[in-house]
Design an enzyme around this catalytic site. Structure first.
Site, PDB file in Angstrom:
ATOM      1  N   HIS A   1       0.849  -1.195   0.000  1.00  0.00           N
ATOM      2  CA  HIS A   1       0.000   0.000   0.000  1.00  0.00           C
ATOM      3  C   HIS A   1       0.888   1.250   0.000  1.00  0.00           C
ATOM      4  O   HIS A   1       1.267   1.745   1.066  1.00  0.00           O
ATOM      5  CB  HIS A   1      -0.900   0.006   1.243  1.00  0.00           C
ATOM      6  CG  HIS A   1      -1.790  -1.192   1.348  1.00  0.00           C
ATOM      7  ND1 HIS A   1      -1.303  -2.426   1.704  1.00  0.00           N
ATOM      8  CD2 HIS A   1      -3.123  -1.339   1.153  1.00  0.00           C
ATOM      9  CE1 HIS A   1      -2.315  -3.292   1.725  1.00  0.00           C
ATOM     10  NE2 HIS A   1      -3.418  -2.660   1.393  1.00  0.00           N
TER      11      HIS A   1
ATOM     12  N   LEU B   1      -8.377  -2.755  10.917  1.00  0.00           N
ATOM     13  CA  LEU B   1      -8.511  -1.312  11.128  1.00  0.00           C
ATOM     14  C   LEU B   1      -9.279  -0.997  12.407  1.00  0.00           C
ATOM     15  O   LEU B   1     -10.244  -1.661  12.764  1.00  0.00           O
ATOM     16  CB  LEU B   1      -9.177  -0.672   9.917  1.00  0.00           C
ATOM     17  CG  LEU B   1      -8.332  -0.731   8.639  1.00  0.00           C
ATOM     18  CD1 LEU B   1      -9.093  -0.158   7.459  1.00  0.00           C
ATOM     19  CD2 LEU B   1      -7.010   0.003   8.825  1.00  0.00           C
TER      20      LEU B   1
ATOM     21  N   ASP C   1      -9.119   6.710   7.123  1.00  0.00           N
ATOM     22  CA  ASP C   1     -10.576   6.717   6.987  1.00  0.00           C
ATOM     23  C   ASP C   1     -11.179   5.397   7.444  1.00  0.00           C
ATOM     24  O   ASP C   1     -12.252   5.370   8.064  1.00  0.00           O
ATOM     25  CB  ASP C   1     -10.961   6.989   5.528  1.00  0.00           C
ATOM     26  CG  ASP C   1     -10.602   8.401   5.085  1.00  0.00           C
ATOM     27  OD1 ASP C   1     -11.140   9.351   5.674  1.00  0.00           O
ATOM     28  OD2 ASP C   1      -9.793   8.555   4.163  1.00  0.00           O
TER      29      ASP C   1
ATOM     30  N   ASN D   1      -7.578  11.228   3.753  1.00  0.00           N
ATOM     31  CA  ASN D   1      -7.262  11.300   2.321  1.00  0.00           C
ATOM     32  C   ASN D   1      -8.469  10.968   1.450  1.00  0.00           C
ATOM     33  O   ASN D   1      -8.393  11.050   0.226  1.00  0.00           O
ATOM     34  CB  ASN D   1      -6.068  10.414   1.965  1.00  0.00           C
ATOM     35  CG  ASN D   1      -6.306   8.943   2.263  1.00  0.00           C
ATOM     36  OD1 ASN D   1      -7.338   8.374   1.915  1.00  0.00           O
ATOM     37  ND2 ASN D   1      -5.330   8.313   2.912  1.00  0.00           N
TER      38      ASN D   1
ATOM     39  N   HIS E   1      -4.017   3.137  -3.219  1.00  0.00           N
ATOM     40  CA  HIS E   1      -4.201   2.613  -1.859  1.00  0.00           C
ATOM     41  C   HIS E   1      -3.573   1.238  -1.693  1.00  0.00           C
ATOM     42  O   HIS E   1      -2.817   1.018  -0.749  1.00  0.00           O
ATOM     43  CB  HIS E   1      -5.692   2.534  -1.517  1.00  0.00           C
ATOM     44  CG  HIS E   1      -5.967   1.857  -0.207  1.00  0.00           C
ATOM     45  ND1 HIS E   1      -5.884   2.526   0.992  1.00  0.00           N
ATOM     46  CD2 HIS E   1      -6.290   0.580   0.092  1.00  0.00           C
ATOM     47  CE1 HIS E   1      -6.161   1.676   1.974  1.00  0.00           C
ATOM     48  NE2 HIS E   1      -6.405   0.493   1.454  1.00  0.00           N
TER      49      HIS E   1
ATOM     50  N   GLU F   1     -17.392  -4.041  24.713  1.00  0.00           N
ATOM     51  CA  GLU F   1     -16.535  -5.222  24.778  1.00  0.00           C
ATOM     52  C   GLU F   1     -15.366  -5.151  23.808  1.00  0.00           C
ATOM     53  O   GLU F   1     -14.231  -5.531  24.151  1.00  0.00           O
ATOM     54  CB  GLU F   1     -17.349  -6.497  24.499  1.00  0.00           C
ATOM     55  CG  GLU F   1     -18.308  -6.893  25.602  1.00  0.00           C
ATOM     56  CD  GLU F   1     -19.691  -6.294  25.397  1.00  0.00           C
ATOM     57  OE1 GLU F   1     -20.604  -6.659  26.150  1.00  0.00           O
ATOM     58  OE2 GLU F   1     -19.846  -5.453  24.475  1.00  0.00           O
TER      59      GLU F   1
ATOM     60  N   HIS G   1     -27.876 -15.799  24.885  1.00  0.00           N
ATOM     61  CA  HIS G   1     -26.880 -15.581  25.931  1.00  0.00           C
ATOM     62  C   HIS G   1     -26.178 -16.872  26.352  1.00  0.00           C
ATOM     63  O   HIS G   1     -25.347 -16.850  27.260  1.00  0.00           O
ATOM     64  CB  HIS G   1     -27.535 -14.925  27.151  1.00  0.00           C
ATOM     65  CG  HIS G   1     -27.728 -13.454  27.001  1.00  0.00           C
ATOM     66  ND1 HIS G   1     -28.424 -12.895  25.957  1.00  0.00           N
ATOM     67  CD2 HIS G   1     -27.296 -12.402  27.761  1.00  0.00           C
ATOM     68  CE1 HIS G   1     -28.442 -11.577  26.081  1.00  0.00           C
ATOM     69  NE2 HIS G   1     -27.756 -11.253  27.155  1.00  0.00           N
TER      70      HIS G   1
END
Length: 687
Positions: A29, A132, A171, A201, A277, A429, A490
């Site tokens: 990248h 990310l 981003d 960007n 990118h 969490e 649960h």
């Protein structure tokens, strides 16, 4: 050459090293390194408190590349600053962390420059990033650790903890939900030494962000309690450095610096495009881009004369001086506060205070028993008083997970009072898992807790703690259909199998209070491995260890709890957690009928697999083919221990909403069903 000309030369060296490495690898990248090189260069060369000769110096500033796909940006900096390599024992090795040859083998096998930064592999990388949002979320944990360490260790005239945390995000990080969770927590806590640098960007893999992301990020962060600054051009050094200076003067809020940049800056045909990118520029575009930079078009991996020296005169000289000043201060601190100095050093080495194991309680036999979440809470509170840097909390569930520290002075970690040992992560969490990693990266012994079903929200942080080899602890309660009336949403079914599948992670599901105590002993002895402690809501009988084997067998992952009957066992019953007592009851019935049975408690598959073949054969002899595993979870993986023709009493569907007794009958977790299954196994195997 003037300093400004040298600055530009260094910036373009960073850019071209990234371009060349990615082009040679045919993968990577390039866009973000090209666009953000001036910003990160300005931070490192002129503001960051970092000593390349000692990259794990405790009072250094931390820089996390949350946009981990831009890894060549960081590798170029580590190479040009000649950051030194450090081994797992925290000793410098006398060589650079990232050599030029490493850069030339970017993304290749055994290179110190993998596709995304890896903490345990490349010195100077503060956190493993890639997914990310994880990096910025870990930075919140780091900033929390700085505040706690400062509150605990600093004394008048001795500010030995005073560092800042920076994270570079893109981003994509802003879109991922974890960044909002983490930013919300940081804003609430007022972590003013935390700075996120947002590379705006406006380009992602699919194209320009306007196709999916049009929110007002600045307004969002203002609402989260952040100081927000805006730089219109990443190439404007004065504005960039001014923003860093304003962030450093902030005293009550974390800071977001939004910096507008051009992805693939300087590439005549690919600047501001999605192609910049995630793919190499191509040979023609590389030459055209280098021409734009005033660079020799055919030169590859060029580091011009004066670049190394300029970095040495900047971050190198400043870092060495700051480190030496701190070291002198710490020696005076040691003389004035020897006990605190020793504690501080133990934290840096991931050591624990002498005699800490003496705090581990033992529990008397009790047929009625105690929920393992409750016994864990007692063990945790006893240990925390011996280990001052054991800190943690829950995702708004401490009353249920029983993880609150209740001893005098434990306190709560809150804005303006950072001495507390109890952390409140809120219903976040995902961010909690990442923050625990950040605190572990700062060498604390942190834990986060929640219901086992919600471990799914935390899977990425848990996975990263395993990749980073961090001694992070995750405490999960409500571990089975024993949750009862809360129903299938649960009731965890597949979560244990998922956690056990993760390399490098220790998963422990203890069967009673004394196994809980031994599990904590195992966990706290880890220096380079995370652990998940899986605990029950319902009471578990505390076994009579005069009748059954000692709980110290937990350290070996599985052990023979008892051989019931007066002959060689004809069947082995293997259980974990609440199902061990069920195995004992079934084995007792079989023994009364003249069928000898072995009960094996197996709290940790991972620890058992570490044992030698002789021990594993001793516990699970090959000659005994009739085997039954009993666990209120998915059966995936149990064939490893019961064999292809063995049996598993487990869950093949999701659970149901009903009182526990009804669920146990419906799904076959009764002594009668286990006995029937054991008899079928004996008949099948003919012995």
């Amino acid at each position: 050459m003037s300093n400004s000309e040298l600055d530009r030369l260094c910036i373009n060296t960073i850019r071209t090293l990234a371009i060349d490495a990615i082009q040679k690898a045919k993968s990577g990248h390039p866009g973000t390194p090209m666009g953000m090189a001036p910003v990160v260069y300005g931070l490192w060369q002129k503001r960051l408190k970092f000593d390349p000769a000692a990259p794990i110096w405790p009072n250094r500033d931390r820089f996390i590349l949350s946009a981990g796909h831009a890894s060549m940006l960081l590798y170029a900096l580590l190479h040009l600053t000649q950051t030194q390599a450090v081994d797992p024992e925290y000793q410098t090795l006398g060589r650079a962390s990232v050599s030029l040859d490493d850069i030339k083998t970017f993304r290749q096998l055994d290179s110190a420059c993998p596709g995304h930064p890896e903490y345990h592999l490349t010195s100077g990388v503060e956190a493993t990033t890639g997914p990310l949002g994880q990096g910025v979320a870990m930075s919140v944990g780091m900033a929390m650790a700085e505040r706690w360490l400062a509150a605990h260790f600093n004394r008048p005239d001795f500010e030995i903890v005073d560092w800042r945390t920076y994270a570079l995000a893109g981003d994509g990080c802003m879109m991922e939900g974890i960044s909002n969770e983490a930013a919300s927590l940081a804003g609430h806590l007022g972590l003013h030494k935390l700075t996120w640098i947002y590379d705006s960007n406006r380009v992602t893999i699919e194209g320009h962000t306007e196709i999916a992301f049009t929110e007002d990020v600045a307004t969002r962060f203002l609402g989260l309690g952040w100081n927000v600054l805006h730089v219109r051009d990443a190439n404007e050094e004065a504005e960039v450095l001014g923003a860093f200076d304003l962030a450093a003067r902030e005293r009550s809020r974390p800071t977001l610096i939004i910096i507008e940049s051009h992805i693939g800056y300087g590439a005549p045909h690919k600047q501001d495009t999605a192609e910049a990118h995630g793919e190499p520029l191509g040979e023609d575009e590389v030459r055209d881009t280098k021409r734009f930079y005033g660079w020799p078009e055919d030169a590859q991996f060029l580091v011009p004369d004066g670049v190394y020296q300029h970095f040495a005169n900047g971050i190198g000289k400043r870092g060495v001086a700051a480190h030496a000043e701190w070291q002198a201060l710490f020696e005076c601190y040691r003389a004035a506060h020897p006990d605190l100095a020793r504690q501080f050093e133990m934290i840096q080495e991931r050591d624990l205070p002498e005699g800490w194991e003496a705090a581990i309680p033992s529990f008397p036999a009790d047929e009625k028993g105690i929920a393992s979440r409750d016994s864990s809470g007692r063990v945790e509170n006893a240990l925390a008083q011996r280990i001052p840097w054991l800190i943690g909390g829950a995702a708004d569930l401490a009353p249920s997970t029983k993880t609150r520290m209740t001893f005098e002075g434990a306190g709560d970690f809150q804005p303006g009072n950072y001495t507390g040992r109890n952390l409140h992560f809120g219903i976040r969490e995902h961010a909690m898992g990442a923050a625990v990693n950040g605190m572990a990266l700062a060498k604390l012994r942190p834990f986060g807790s929640g219901f086992l079903i919600f471990s799914d929200y935390m899977r990425n942080p848990i996975r990263l703690s395993a990749i980073m080899e961090l001694p992070a602890t995750y405490i999960f309660t409500h571990d089975s259909i024993g949750v009862g009336e809360d129903g299938p949403t649960h009731q965890p079914i597949e979560q244990l199998a998922g956690l056990r599948a993760m390399p490098g992670l220790i998963t422990l599901r203890p069967c009673d209070a004394n196994e809980v105590a031994e599990a904590w002993r195992v966990i706290l002895k880890q220096k380079h491995r995370p652990a998940c402690l899986i605990l029950s809501r319902q009471a578990l009988p505390t076994l009579d260890r005069n009748r059954f084997a000692p709980a110290s067998g937990v350290a070996r992952g599985a052990y023979v709890l008892a051989d019931l009957g007066n002959a060689r066992p004809r069947v082995i019953l293997i259980g974990t957690g609440s199902e061990v007592s069920l195995c004992i009851a079934a084995a007792g019935t079989l023994a009364a009928d003249g069928i000898a049975a072995r009960v094996v408690s197996m709290p940790s598959w991972e620890l058992f697999e570490q044992q030698d073949e002789a021990y594993r054969e001793q516990v699970l002899p090959d000659a005994i083919k009739a085997r039954v595993a009993v666990e209120q979870a998915a059966v995936l993986g149990w064939e490893r221990y019961v064999g292809r023709r063995g049996a598993v009493v487990g869950m093949h569907t999701f659970g149901a909403s009903a009182p526990l007794k009804g669920l146990l009958g419906k799904f076959g977790f009764t002594p009668e069903h286990v006995v029937q299954t054991a008899r079928e196994q004996i008949a099948r195997h003919g012995k």
